[in-house]
Each structure stands twice: as C-alpha cells, then as structure tokens.
Design a protein around this motif. Sequence first.
Motif, PDB file in Angstrom:
ATOM      1  N   LYS A   1       0.832  -1.205   0.000  1.00  0.00           N
ATOM      2  CA  LYS A   1       0.000   0.000   0.000  1.00  0.00           C
ATOM      3  C   LYS A   1       0.868   1.257   0.000  1.00  0.00           C
ATOM      4  CE  LYS A   1      -3.700  -0.134   2.517  1.00  0.00           C
ATOM      5  NZ  LYS A   1      -4.607  -0.092   3.695  1.00  0.00           N
ATOM      6  N   SER A   2       1.925   1.244   0.795  1.00  0.00           N
ATOM      7  CA  SER A   2       2.803   2.408   0.863  1.00  0.00           C
ATOM      8  C   SER A   2       3.665   2.544  -0.388  1.00  0.00           C
ATOM      9  CB  SER A   2       3.692   2.314   2.104  1.00  0.00           C
ATOM     10  OG  SER A   2       2.902   2.349   3.274  1.00  0.00           O
ATOM     11  N   LEU A   3       4.058   1.417  -0.962  1.00  0.00           N
ATOM     12  CA  LEU A   3       4.885   1.475  -2.165  1.00  0.00           C
ATOM     13  C   LEU A   3       4.143   2.078  -3.349  1.00  0.00           C
ATOM     14  CD1 LEU A   3       6.872  -1.908  -2.043  1.00  0.00           C
ATOM     15  CD2 LEU A   3       7.658   0.397  -1.442  1.00  0.00           C
ATOM     16  N   LYS A   4       2.811   2.000  -3.337  1.00  0.00           N
ATOM     17  CA  LYS A   4       2.042   2.645  -4.403  1.00  0.00           C
ATOM     18  C   LYS A   4       2.297   4.144  -4.399  1.00  0.00           C
ATOM     19  CE  LYS A   4      -1.725  -0.744  -4.518  1.00  0.00           C
ATOM     20  NZ  LYS A   4      -3.155  -0.998  -4.204  1.00  0.00           N
ATOM     21  N   ALA A   5       2.377   4.721  -3.197  1.00  0.00           N
ATOM     22  CA  ALA A   5       2.676   6.149  -3.108  1.00  0.00           C
ATOM     23  C   ALA A   5       4.094   6.438  -3.569  1.00  0.00           C
ATOM     24  CB  ALA A   5       2.476   6.635  -1.668  1.00  0.00           C
ATOM     25  N   VAL A   6       5.029   5.640  -3.106  1.00  0.00           N
ATOM     26  CA  VAL A   6       6.440   5.870  -3.438  1.00  0.00           C
ATOM     27  C   VAL A   6       6.685   5.718  -4.931  1.00  0.00           C
ATOM     28  CG1 VAL A   6       8.805   5.118  -3.024  1.00  0.00           C
ATOM     29  CG2 VAL A   6       7.162   5.129  -1.141  1.00  0.00           C
ATOM     30  N   SER A   7       5.996   4.768  -5.561  1.00  0.00           N
ATOM     31  CA  SER A   7       6.170   4.582  -7.006  1.00  0.00           C
ATOM     32  C   SER A   7       5.721   5.818  -7.767  1.00  0.00           C
ATOM     33  CB  SER A   7       5.406   3.343  -7.479  1.00  0.00           C
ATOM     34  OG  SER A   7       4.014   3.517  -7.310  1.00  0.00           O
ATOM     35  N   GLY A   8       4.784   6.570  -7.210  1.00  0.00           N
ATOM     36  CA  GLY A   8       4.394   7.843  -7.820  1.00  0.00           C
ATOM     37  C   GLY A   8       5.395   8.940  -7.528  1.00  0.00           C
ATOM     38  N   PHE A   9       5.951   8.936  -6.320  1.00  0.00           N
ATOM     39  CA  PHE A   9       6.907   9.976  -5.940  1.00  0.00           C
ATOM     40  C   PHE A   9       8.150   9.961  -6.838  1.00  0.00           C
ATOM     41  CE2 PHE A   9       5.457   9.563  -1.222  1.00  0.00           C
ATOM     42  CZ  PHE A   9       4.279  10.219  -1.532  1.00  0.00           C
ATOM     43  N   VAL A  10       8.654   8.770  -7.140  1.00  0.00           N
ATOM     44  CA  VAL A  10       9.916   8.688  -7.891  1.00  0.00           C
ATOM     45  C   VAL A  10       9.771   9.212  -9.312  1.00  0.00           C
ATOM     46  CG1 VAL A  10      10.835   6.792  -6.504  1.00  0.00           C
ATOM     47  CG2 VAL A  10       9.487   6.275  -8.559  1.00  0.00           C
ATOM     48  N   GLU A  11       8.537   9.353  -9.788  1.00  0.00           N
ATOM     49  CA  GLU A  11       8.307   9.937 -11.106  1.00  0.00           C
ATOM     50  C   GLU A  11       8.325  11.462 -11.053  1.00  0.00           C
ATOM     51  OE1 GLU A  11       8.065   8.166 -13.879  1.00  0.00           O
ATOM     52  OE2 GLU A  11       8.302   6.308 -12.725  1.00  0.00           O
ATOM     53  N   ILE A  12       8.358  12.009  -9.843  1.00  0.00           N
ATOM     54  CA  ILE A  12       8.277  13.461  -9.668  1.00  0.00           C
ATOM     55  C   ILE A  12       9.661  14.074  -9.428  1.00  0.00           C
ATOM     56  CG2 ILE A  12       7.297  15.311  -8.247  1.00  0.00           C
ATOM     57  CD1 ILE A  12       5.014  13.307  -7.552  1.00  0.00           C
ATOM     58  N   ALA A  13      10.430  13.460  -8.517  1.00  0.00           N
ATOM     59  CA  ALA A  13      11.735  14.019  -8.126  1.00  0.00           C
ATOM     60  C   ALA A  13      12.538  12.943  -7.413  1.00  0.00           C
ATOM     61  CB  ALA A  13      11.539  15.231  -7.205  1.00  0.00           C
ATOM     62  N   PRO A  14      13.861  13.146  -7.247  1.00  0.00           N
ATOM     63  CA  PRO A  14      14.663  12.197  -6.475  1.00  0.00           C
ATOM     64  C   PRO A  14      14.119  12.058  -5.047  1.00  0.00           C
ATOM     65  CG  PRO A  14      16.081  13.681  -7.689  1.00  0.00           C
ATOM     66  CD  PRO A  14      14.690  14.221  -7.835  1.00  0.00           C
ATOM     67  N   VAL A  15      14.074  10.822  -4.556  1.00  0.00           N
ATOM     68  CA  VAL A  15      13.483  10.531  -3.250  1.00  0.00           C
ATOM     69  C   VAL A  15      14.557   9.982  -2.306  1.00  0.00           C
ATOM     70  CG1 VAL A  15      11.718   9.232  -1.994  1.00  0.00           C
ATOM     71  CG2 VAL A  15      11.255  10.016  -4.334  1.00  0.00           C
ATOM     72  N   TYR A  16      14.610  10.532  -1.094  1.00  0.00           N
ATOM     73  CA  TYR A  16      15.531  10.086  -0.056  1.00  0.00           C
ATOM     74  C   TYR A  16      14.721   9.673   1.174  1.00  0.00           C
ATOM     75  CZ  TYR A  16      19.101  12.142  -2.996  1.00  0.00           C
ATOM     76  OH  TYR A  16      19.923  12.421  -4.070  1.00  0.00           O
ATOM     77  N   TYR A  17      15.201   8.621   1.840  1.00  0.00           N
ATOM     78  CA  TYR A  17      14.405   7.983   2.899  1.00  0.00           C
ATOM     79  C   TYR A  17      15.267   7.609   4.097  1.00  0.00           C
ATOM     80  CZ  TYR A  17      12.452   3.770   5.143  1.00  0.00           C
ATOM     81  OH  TYR A  17      12.050   2.817   6.044  1.00  0.00           O
ATOM     82  N   VAL A  18      14.698   7.763   5.290  1.00  0.00           N
ATOM     83  CA  VAL A  18      15.290   7.197   6.507  1.00  0.00           C
ATOM     84  C   VAL A  18      14.218   6.404   7.239  1.00  0.00           C
ATOM     85  CG1 VAL A  18      17.071   8.956   6.827  1.00  0.00           C
ATOM     86  CG2 VAL A  18      14.803   9.305   7.843  1.00  0.00           C
ATOM     87  N   THR A  19      14.663   5.424   8.003  1.00  0.00           N
ATOM     88  CA  THR A  19      13.726   4.587   8.750  1.00  0.00           C
ATOM     89  C   THR A  19      13.129   5.333   9.933  1.00  0.00           C
ATOM     90  OG1 THR A  19      15.555   3.728  10.092  1.00  0.00           O
ATOM     91  CG2 THR A  19      14.871   2.400   8.190  1.00  0.00           C
ATOM     92  N   GLY A  20      11.933   4.874  10.324  1.00  0.00           N
ATOM     93  CA  GLY A  20      11.324   5.277  11.577  1.00  0.00           C
ATOM     94  C   GLY A  20      11.287   4.077  12.508  1.00  0.00           C
ATOM     95  N   ASN A  21      10.727   4.268  13.691  1.00  0.00           N
ATOM     96  CA  ASN A  21      10.689   3.177  14.659  1.00  0.00           C
ATOM     97  C   ASN A  21       9.817   2.008  14.200  1.00  0.00           C
ATOM     98  OD1 ASN A  21       8.759   5.434  15.299  1.00  0.00           O
ATOM     99  ND2 ASN A  21       7.873   3.883  16.631  1.00  0.00           N
ATOM    100  N   HIS A  22       8.796   2.279  13.378  1.00  0.00           N
ATOM    101  CA  HIS A  22       7.911   1.192  12.956  1.00  0.00           C
ATOM    102  C   HIS A  22       8.583   0.271  11.945  1.00  0.00           C
ATOM    103  CE1 HIS A  22       3.911   1.766  14.833  1.00  0.00           C
ATOM    104  NE2 HIS A  22       4.480   2.907  15.173  1.00  0.00           N
ATOM    105  N   GLU A  23       9.416   0.800  11.072  1.00  0.00           N
ATOM    106  CA  GLU A  23      10.159  -0.084  10.162  1.00  0.00           C
ATOM    107  C   GLU A  23      11.051  -1.045  10.955  1.00  0.00           C
ATOM    108  OE1 GLU A  23       9.431   3.480   7.428  1.00  0.00           O
ATOM    109  OE2 GLU A  23       9.847   3.162   9.532  1.00  0.00           O
ATOM    110  N   ILE A  24      11.710  -0.512  11.977  1.00  0.00           N
ATOM    111  CA  ILE A  24      12.604  -1.354  12.773  1.00  0.00           C
ATOM    112  C   ILE A  24      11.792  -2.380  13.561  1.00  0.00           C
ATOM    113  CG2 ILE A  24      14.483  -1.361  14.453  1.00  0.00           C
ATOM    114  CD1 ILE A  24      14.968   0.203  11.785  1.00  0.00           C
ATOM    115  N   ALA A  25      10.646  -1.959  14.088  1.00  0.00           N
ATOM    116  CA  ALA A  25       9.821  -2.857  14.903  1.00  0.00           C
ATOM    117  C   ALA A  25       9.293  -4.049  14.106  1.00  0.00           C
ATOM    118  CB  ALA A  25       8.662  -2.086  15.521  1.00  0.00           C
ATOM    119  N   THR A  26       9.122  -3.897  12.808  1.00  0.00           N
ATOM    120  CA  THR A  26       8.637  -5.024  12.003  1.00  0.00           C
ATOM    121  C   THR A  26       9.693  -6.113  11.840  1.00  0.00           C
ATOM    122  OG1 THR A  26       9.371  -4.098   9.888  1.00  0.00           O
ATOM    123  CG2 THR A  26       7.150  -3.497  10.632  1.00  0.00           C
TER     124      THR A  26
END
Length: 267
Positions: free
Chosen positions: A92-117
């Motif tokens: 579900k979240s990757l659907k948003a990101v796949s749209g973002f990368v068509e707009i501009a370069p995207v940079y990402y850092v983890t939050g606590n929920h990514e680590i908790a999974t």
Amino acid sequence: MKKLLTISALLTLLAAATYYGNTTIASTSQTIQLQGLPPELEGLTISHVSDLHDAEFGEGQEELIKTVKEQQPDLIFLTGDIIDSNRYDLEKSLKAVSGFVEIAPVYYVTGNHEIATGQESEIKSRLSQLGVQALSNELVTVAIEGQSIELLGIEDPLTGASVADVLALHRRSELPRLTLSHRPEVFEDYVSAGEQLVFSGHAHGGQFRIPGIGGLIAPGQGLFPTYTAGIHEKEATQMIVSRGLGNSLFPFRLFNRPEVIKVTITP
C-alpha cells in the motif's frame, strides 16, 4: 427536543469534521533561510512526507501523489514510518512511493515502525528497486544545478545507534547540509552538533491538537509535547516537524489534519 436536535447537529458536525480531518491532506508551506546556500539554489524546494503508517489517500494513493506533484519539488524526503508495525502492508505504501519517484529524487530514513517489524532490509530493498535512496546513518553529497549540498540520513535509534552517536560520526563541513531524522525529541542533539536544517516527524502533530495550546501527546515526549509541528529554532539549528499522514495506536486525529510540507529554501 430543541436541545436534543442541537446536540445531534453538533455531534454530526464534529463527526464530519473529524472524518475530513483524517482522510484529506493539507499541503502546507514553509520558507526557510539556510546559511551558505549557493545563490544558484535559491528556491530549492523539498516535499517532506512522513509517517504514512499504511494510510491510503485515494485509489492507488492518487490524492497523496497529486499533492506532492503539485508542490513541484526538486527533492522528496521520506522521514520514516511509511508502514505501521501493527498492520504491516508494504504494498500500500509502495504505491505512493512509485508515484513519488516519477516526480523528483526521493531520499528515505527509517522510523521506529520499520525497525519494529524486523523487515527493514526488505523495505529498503523494495524502495531501492523503485529508485529511492535509503540513507542508513550516512552522509551523501548531492549536486543540484552544478552546486553541492550534503544530505545526512539518520536511522531510527531502535537500530542500536543513538542520534548523538551518528551525528558524532558525521561532523559538519563547509557545505550546506540537510538532515533527515525521524525523531524530533532529540532536538538538543541536533543543536549541539550544529546541524543546519533537520527534517523530522514521529510526533503525529500531538495526535489531538488543542487550539491555542498545541499537541496533546507524542511518543518520547509525553503530555503537551514541545516538538509536534512547524519550525523550531535554536542557535544555528532549525528543525521542521511534519504532523505526518497516518495514525498508529490512536485510530484518528482531532484538529490535526494530515499534511505534506512544501519547504522552500533560500540563501
């Protein structure tokens, strides 16, 4: 009877306002002066997206993608918790990101929920496949319009390294620097390190915002937290905190509409 109708009308209005305030996106704007920014980068624009928590805005995230596209960013920053560890749904979240990368370069850092999974490696791999650059406690130099700026990405401290430890490894240079870090509650660490402009989230705007007072509660800050939204400044450091988009333990927000921040930087 009249009193009952009035109460009913007020409850209906509150329910409608709450629904609107949880399912629609506010595109907010901030202009920030960054010392040492080359004149050629006047007006550098960043879309700051944080704490999606598997929320969905329109079919295939079309409303979220549209909001970011309308901001016309040069860069897009994702400052953690694009998923929720309680209802992990990466697709579900990757659907948003796949749209973002068509707009501009995207940079990402983890939050606590990514680590908790426990799935942070998979998450980073899938993001990388889409063209996102995950910054894992690392500093990169980016060329824009022939000018160089630094991007520092700090992983959530649930990985085992504190924010202060990571900052100590990447001391300031003469280049202008933008820092992506999920946690706003360690603002004093950013100040001590002399970070220029920090992009953060995590606090969800305080979840319930009380008019004239601010957020009610935030992780790592407790009741009536200080760092829940907007710009915070001390000495040479500025930190911009996103209210984020989704919810986690609390299923709804009050007077706290989800937001994507358009940050315009000037010398």
